[in-house]
Enzyme design. Structure first.
Site, PDB file in Angstrom:
ATOM      1  N   TYR A   1       4.075   5.002  11.611  1.00 30.36           N
ATOM      2  CA  TYR A   1       4.396   3.596  11.837  1.00 30.36           C
ATOM      3  C   TYR A   1       5.297   2.969  10.781  1.00 30.36           C
ATOM      4  CZ  TYR A   1       0.250   3.208   8.791  1.00 30.36           C
ATOM      5  OH  TYR A   1      -0.651   3.346   7.771  1.00 30.36           O
TER       6      TYR A   1
ATOM      7  N   HIS B   1      -3.488   4.373   4.909  1.00 32.54           N
ATOM      8  CA  HIS B   1      -4.584   3.403   5.061  1.00 32.54           C
ATOM      9  C   HIS B   1      -5.881   4.031   4.554  1.00 32.54           C
ATOM     10  CE1 HIS B   1      -7.327   0.493   6.730  1.00 32.54           C
ATOM     11  NE2 HIS B   1      -7.940   1.444   7.399  1.00 32.54           N
TER      12      HIS B   1
ATOM     13  N   ARG C   1       0.865  -1.182   0.000  1.00 28.87           N
ATOM     14  CA  ARG C   1       0.000   0.000   0.000  1.00 28.87           C
ATOM     15  C   ARG C   1       0.898   1.227   0.000  1.00 28.87           C
ATOM     16  NH1 ARG C   1      -1.981   0.859   5.448  1.00 28.87           N
ATOM     17  NH2 ARG C   1      -0.934   2.120   5.657  1.00 28.87           N
TER      18      ARG C   1
HETATM   19  C1  LIG Z   1     -14.128  -6.334  12.358  1.00 27.80           C
HETATM   20  C2  LIG Z   1     -13.373  -5.079  12.112  1.00 27.80           C
HETATM   21  N1  LIG Z   1     -12.465  -4.671  13.015  1.00 27.80           N
HETATM   22  C3  LIG Z   1     -11.795  -3.516  12.848  1.00 27.80           C
HETATM   23  C4  LIG Z   1     -11.997  -2.742  11.741  1.00 27.80           C
HETATM   24  C5  LIG Z   1     -11.239  -1.427  11.560  1.00 27.80           C
HETATM   25  N2  LIG Z   1     -10.297  -1.534  10.454  1.00 27.80           N
HETATM   26  C6  LIG Z   1     -10.596  -1.075   9.224  1.00 27.80           C
HETATM   27  S1  LIG Z   1      -9.416  -1.443   8.116  1.00 27.80           S
HETATM   28  C7  LIG Z   1      -8.458  -2.220   9.269  1.00 27.80           C
HETATM   29  C8  LIG Z   1      -7.178  -2.855   8.856  1.00 27.80           C
HETATM   30  C9  LIG Z   1      -7.380  -3.856   7.760  1.00 27.80           C
HETATM   31  O1  LIG Z   1      -6.146  -4.339   7.324  1.00 27.80           O
HETATM   32  P1  LIG Z   1      -6.025  -5.343   6.119  1.00 27.80           P
HETATM   33  O2  LIG Z   1      -6.965  -6.489   6.330  1.00 27.80           O
HETATM   34  O3  LIG Z   1      -4.605  -5.665   5.929  1.00 27.80           O
HETATM   35  O4  LIG Z   1      -6.598  -4.547   4.855  1.00 27.80           O
HETATM   36  P2  LIG Z   1      -6.022  -3.226   4.211  1.00 27.80           P
HETATM   37  O5  LIG Z   1      -6.690  -2.075   4.891  1.00 27.80           O
HETATM   38  O6  LIG Z   1      -4.555  -3.234   4.370  1.00 27.80           O
HETATM   39  O7  LIG Z   1      -6.443  -3.288   2.788  1.00 27.80           O
HETATM   40  C10 LIG Z   1      -9.068  -2.165  10.509  1.00 27.80           C
HETATM   41  C11 LIG Z   1      -8.495  -2.708  11.746  1.00 27.80           C
HETATM   42  C12 LIG Z   1     -12.962  -3.193  10.817  1.00 27.80           C
HETATM   43  N3  LIG Z   1     -13.254  -2.515   9.706  1.00 27.80           N
HETATM   44  N4  LIG Z   1     -13.626  -4.353  11.022  1.00 27.80           N
END
Ligand SMILES: Cc1ncc(C[n+]2csc(CCOP(=O)(O)OP(=O)(O)O)c2C)c(N)n1
Ligand SMILES: Cc1ncc(C[n+]2csc(CCOP(=O)(O)OP(=O)(O)O)c2C)c(N)n1
Ligand SMILES: [Mg+2]
Ligand SMILES: [Mg+2]
Lengths: 326, 360, 360, 326
Positions: free
Chosen positions: B271, B262, B258
């Site tokens: 970070y 985020h 990425r």
């Molecule tokens: C069940 C849940 N817990 C927490 C969140 C908050 N949250 C949104 S994105 C994220 C990180 C996701 O990381 P990843 O799966 O690697 O996907 P990326 O954002 O890197 O595409 C979090 C913790 C959420 N959307 N759903």
């Protein structure tokens, strides 16, 4: 000494203060360590207390809560963060089946001094699931405590009390007002009792019961109706479960009228329980039906619709007038 | 064959183009026409433009929180291009490239991020599910769609995406297990972009690769260079074919990065090191594909210039079409909870409307 | 060494005693004294007696639903015996043999199944968690206890159990992932008794073994003959030692068989063939161990006769101690929800008591 | 033709009837296929309709519900079983975040004709988590329907209606009375409207609102108070969400008094909402406070304590008398 903090800073200071005093406290959750939390509630904690006591976890709410159960049994006091209340549901089974039940199940042999923190509520123009107020779900479950502060002062005092509480506390932080205002509050540690409501404004004409971010909206509504000669007594419930029934019952006995204001959907929102308790305890004092001003029985809308959802000061004021005129 | 060569245990990436865009696995090069190649490149640019415009709209206060996909275009465009029209796409929230390939109109995309539910009202014939915010929960739906295909005897396949962070959720585990048990025709693609918000991949799980999690479910798994559009296409294609022929699900780890934040509310400097980002910028999937196309003589700078201008224009005009004109109708808040609105909702709607008419 | 020899992929069972009780892996035989050997055998008989008595009490209407462990004694007794006193046992609900080894009083066990919460009030010093009914949820607690040990710098280890069915739950995945990431000193033992109520193991998951699920978490995994008490002891011992030395968690699949019904409410003839059960009866872990002990000249029929009689007596008298004398006190329903009873609970208790006193 | 069935058989027949008519219906869950369900509710279905349409799943509630979402989107009508209501919580996130929201989220583009069946309620001397009545949790969530039958006739008609409903229905079966009695019911398919309560017994003196297994206990209580000259009107709510407010409001307007009876804990149980609605809609008719007779705000006790928990006919009768005397 000057210590003017907003709510999210008050959370941070409560954690700082308590962690210094009590080595058994550990803080963890998604992004709470290195980053200090997506709302910065845990900022600098890891720097100060190290990675053993403040750390990031993999992305799994059931594990965050479930491991906290194990930690609490094994002598620690976990204070875990769920990133948003809308993401507490993957942990629902752990909360309802274990967090709420361990003391009773084991007849007091294993107890769970732990806190689950989560920002809650709408009004921040967020994505779906980021605006939840489902405190009623948790308040229905025996064995949990549910606390919602509305000011920086209360936040710090209540969070410290939650951490010291021998039983599990769900601590919901009104994210809409995380940074809305500052208050001068003691820098040292202090405790506010869980299970005690606060009379925010005294009045004679009607009792308005509310909590969290809505307290300020109710205060605005109160200013509006005062202009029309109506003087509400405003009660900030502060603890949703177990509820301070006495404070609002006494007030309703005095005013004869009650309005309950919350963001959550109306059906089976906490307002329903308050109406039911008022009926049980103050029926003969009632001059009008206790009335609810709440979110709709709909999913919280995405940002282009959210202004309709959260009860506005105007909507609250209108209801107060209606109930007084009843 | 791709899968046999690339045992998911061990850090061996399935790759067709090297970092300079040179072909290193000739036998696996998909047989695309020049038009197709340019279309893929065009879609990557389209995706990039939307991201960049959205970020700038957000900075200007014209857009809400937005989750950009910059750096992950090859993963998404390459894999989605392996799908047929009737195949289902079950996205998480960071699959812009895949949406574009599958025909999600730009207007929908903007409406969604602009905060209007109509963004998720996909046009008829576009088999794409709405964005799923609760991490990994969408994988269960993907498995269910696939199971239904088997029951109905239909030959469609499901492609679904999840992040590296998402692999830690219980729903990831359950969805893959069900899919394998019921031989559901589902391709699970992990977009391993190295971070879950602030959490680096290596702290997310102790397994060497994410692809090796396939072993837990008895399904094939493969680790793919997610910045190589051909590798993504080719691995997904093989997985889709296997699924379509009744061979069940596959797990693909797309190893990517990425490049942006985020979301627009996130500050990644908190970070991660700039240095790391710079290193990955050199591996930008658009650059790599461009080198290939230029080497092959398919792409000219002029075409690219013009295309970028046109895309910019399209994106701008589509955004302006919805900007400030997309407030939610009050009725819409109530109307879509049940096919027939129950009395208490009718009452709440009427009460609210009459409150508003009361002039407050 | 056990773990290196036994790659969890492939159907290779770690085994020390063959089905006839002969030693086939001399180097791994634990160095138990004769007393210890008899104690282990005694515990297996104790467990079997409790099961059988409970089933018959239940048939007589003197006991509620009960989940017997018959056939799984070696799995439980062997693994639990590898624990130290200060190690934690985090059970599911079918770990009678492990409870006995860890010192859970028989009275507690009866009280629990008799329907009284005091059964889960473990005596001080007995580090055993209450039965956990929601499948696989207990694994999270085990990981948490282990994480706490690391934080506190304590050297205790956690041993936790789950069924083959439990491996499909999200909590299984999350708990193992957390444990591996945080190097929690936890030994996860899957009691693969081939059924989750009516569902055969092969329909539970498409992976060849359950042990291979360890690969998804980057932790060691091993497939053990769960009816071989020495193999269970020895594999668990190695896993415990690794955990105690900071090496993190281990996954053990104990391959065994539930000879009885799922619970006394279950009728297994609905979903499995008698023939299969008969085949497994020949592999009864108690028989196998007995053959070994007799071969070694440690066990006499006389000792066994006497022991069984004594056990029967103890079980009977303990049950009679609680039977019909274990109704829940009304206060106890209310008293243990919070350290201090909140006013609404006090009120409900008082109201109810005065209703009862009102003579209805 | 004679077709005397108990409740669990009525469930089975409803499924049989509908599956014959509608090929898109699929039935699955833990142990529902080969074994026919731990309560035998799905017995013989697999034999009749094959393994494609009736099958056992691995042990994972979130997957059972989450895959049903996908199936419904893809043109099937899944009717899934959760083995006990107490094991619905692992699926809570799927239910609240997706089942309840897909239609609204997609503005009607994707809809979920699906049913989640679960036995609920206590009184069968069961292990922990096998006695839950947490219908209030689901009734608080916009977008769900929650249905609870109390007789074989209603069970069949309501389950058929639930299956035909274009929206997701949580169908809770009162396991305490699964086999308590039989009723002669039509062998062919028939539908009872979701969202309609039933007046079980007409009366003038007081309105008693209840549902599920408690209906029979209320009827027993009614016999007791009739001996004292009190004639209750008994309303079986049948649908918990969305509620048939009209039927009980009309009744309370007639009687001026209301008692609500449920097994679930008192605080924020469905009774709270009913009291609140009565206040809103019939305040001026009230001669006594609407009163709840419910389970305690405690975890459902293990069998040696359960007799205290579920409101007994005596406890209900006593409350009816108290409210009438108020
Ligand atoms: C069940 C849940 N817990 C927490 C969140 C908050 N949250 C949104 S994105 C994220 C990180 C996701 O990381 P990843 O799966 O690697 O996907 P990326 O954002 O890197 O595409 C979090 C913790 C959420 N959307 N759903
Ligand atoms: C979350 C959850 N879902 C369903 C059940 C009902 N249930 C009790 S035991 C069982 C089967 C468990 O099988 P397995 O994990 O193999 O353990 P075993 O009973 O064979 O020891 C089921 C489905 C439960 N207790 N918890
Ligand atoms: Mg990621
Ligand atoms: Mg099993």
């Amino acid at each position: 000494m000057a210590n003017k903090l907003n709510i999210v800073e008050a959370v941070n200071q409560a954690l700082m203060n308590e962690m210094e005093k009590d080595e058994t406290i550990v803080v963890y959750g998604e992004d709470v360590g290195v980053e200090g939390g997506v709302f910065r509630a845990t900022v600098n904690l890891q720097k100060k207390f190290g990675k053993d006591r403040v750390f990031d976890t993999p992305l799994a709410e059931s594990a965050i809560v479930g491991t906290a159960v194990g930690m609490a049994i094994n002598g620690l006091k976990p204070v875990v963060e769920l990133q948003f209340m809308g993401f507490s549901y993957p942990a629902f089974n752990q909360i309802i089946s274990h967090v709420a039940r361990m003391r009773n199940r084991s007849r007091g042999r294993y107890t769970l001094p732990m806190v689950i923190r989560a920002p809650y509520g709408g009004g921040i123009r967020a994505l779906e699931h980021h605006s939840e107020s489902t405190e009623a779900l948790y308040a229905h479950i025996p064995g949990l405590k549910v606390v919602i502060p509305s000011t920086p002062y209360d936040t710090k005092g209540l969070l410290i009390a939650a951490i010291r509480d021998p039983d599990p506390v769900i601590f919901l932080e009104p994210k809409r007002i995380y940074r809305a205002f500052r208050q001068e509050i003691p820098e040292e540690t202090y405790e506010l009792p869980i299970g005690k409501a606060k009379v925010v404004e005294e009045g004679e004409d009607i009792t308005v019961i509310t909590w969290g971010a809505m307290v300020r909206d109710v205060q605005k509504a109160s200013e509006m109706v005062k202009e029309k000669g109506i003087y509400p007594e405003i009660i900030d419930l502060r603890t949703i479960s177990p509820m301070d029934r006495e404070t609002f019952i006494e007030s309703v006995k005095k005013t004869g009228r009650a309005v309950i204001v919350h963001e959550a959907p109306k059906t089976l929102g906490v307002g329903a329980e308050i109406v039911a308790i008022i009926n049980e305890k103050a029926f003969l004092y009632l001059e009008a039906p206790p009335t609810r001003v709440t979110g709709f029985d709909t999913t919280f809308p995405l940002p282009r619709g959210e202004k309709h959802y959260i009860p506005s000061p105007e909507r609250i004021a209108k209801t107060i007038e209606d109930v007084v005129k009843f | 064959m791709r899968f046999e060569d690339c045992n998911p245990i061990g850090d061996k990436h399935y790759r067709i183009l090297d970092f300079e865009g040179n072909v290193i696995r000739e036998e696996d090069i998909p047989s695309f026409s020049d038009e197709e190649l340019l279309y893929l490149y065009w879609t990557m640019l389209f995706s990039r433009t939307i991201d960049e415009k959205n970020i700038s709209y957000q900075r200007q206060g014209r857009m809400l929180t937005y989750a950009p996909n910059i750096g992950q275009e090859a993963t998404q465009v390459g894999s989605a291009y392996a799908m047929e029209k009737n195949d289902w796409l079950v996205p998480s929230y960071r699959e812009l490239g895949a949406w574009l390939i599958k025909g999600v109109p730009l207007k929908n995309i903007f409406l969604y991020w602009y905060g209007n539910e109509w963004g998720s009202h996909m046009p008829e014939g576009v088999r794409v599910l709405p964005i799923s915010v609760p991490i990994a929960s969408q994988l269960q739906h993907a498995t269910g769609i696939g199971m239904a295909n088997n029951i109905k005897g239909e030959k469609n396949v499901v492609v679904t995406y999840v992040g590296d962070g998402g692999t830690s959720q219980g729903d990831f585990h359950e969805a893959l297990n069900f899919a394998a048990v019921f031989k559901a025709p589902v391709v699970f693609i992990i977009q391993n972009n190295q971070y879950a918000i602030s959490l680096p991949r290596k702290v997310q799980t102790a397994s060497e690769t994410l692809a090796q999690k396939a072993i837990a479910y008895g399904m094939p798994g493969i680790l793919v260079d997610g910045n190589d559009i051909f590798a993504m296409y080719s691995a997904t294609k093989e997985a889709i074919e296997r699924a379509r022929e009744g061979g069940g699900p596959t797990l693909i780890e797309a190893y990517t990065y990425r490049l942006g934040a985020h979301t627009t509310s996130d500050d990644p400097t908190k970070y991660r090191e700039d240095e790391e980002v710079e290193k990955w910028k050199e591996k930008d999937p658009i650059l790599r594909f461009k080198k290939y196309l230029k080497n092959k003589g398919i792409l000219t700078e002029e075409w690219e210039e013009n295309t970028k201008k046109e895309l910019e224009k399209e994106v701008t005009s589509t955004f302006e079409e919805i900007e400030n004109k997309s407030d939610t109708l009050i009725e819409d808040i109530f109307k879509y909870h049940y096919e027939t609105m129950p009395p208490h909702l009718e009452e709440q709607l009427e009460d609210y409307k009459s409150f508003l008419e009361g002039g407050r």
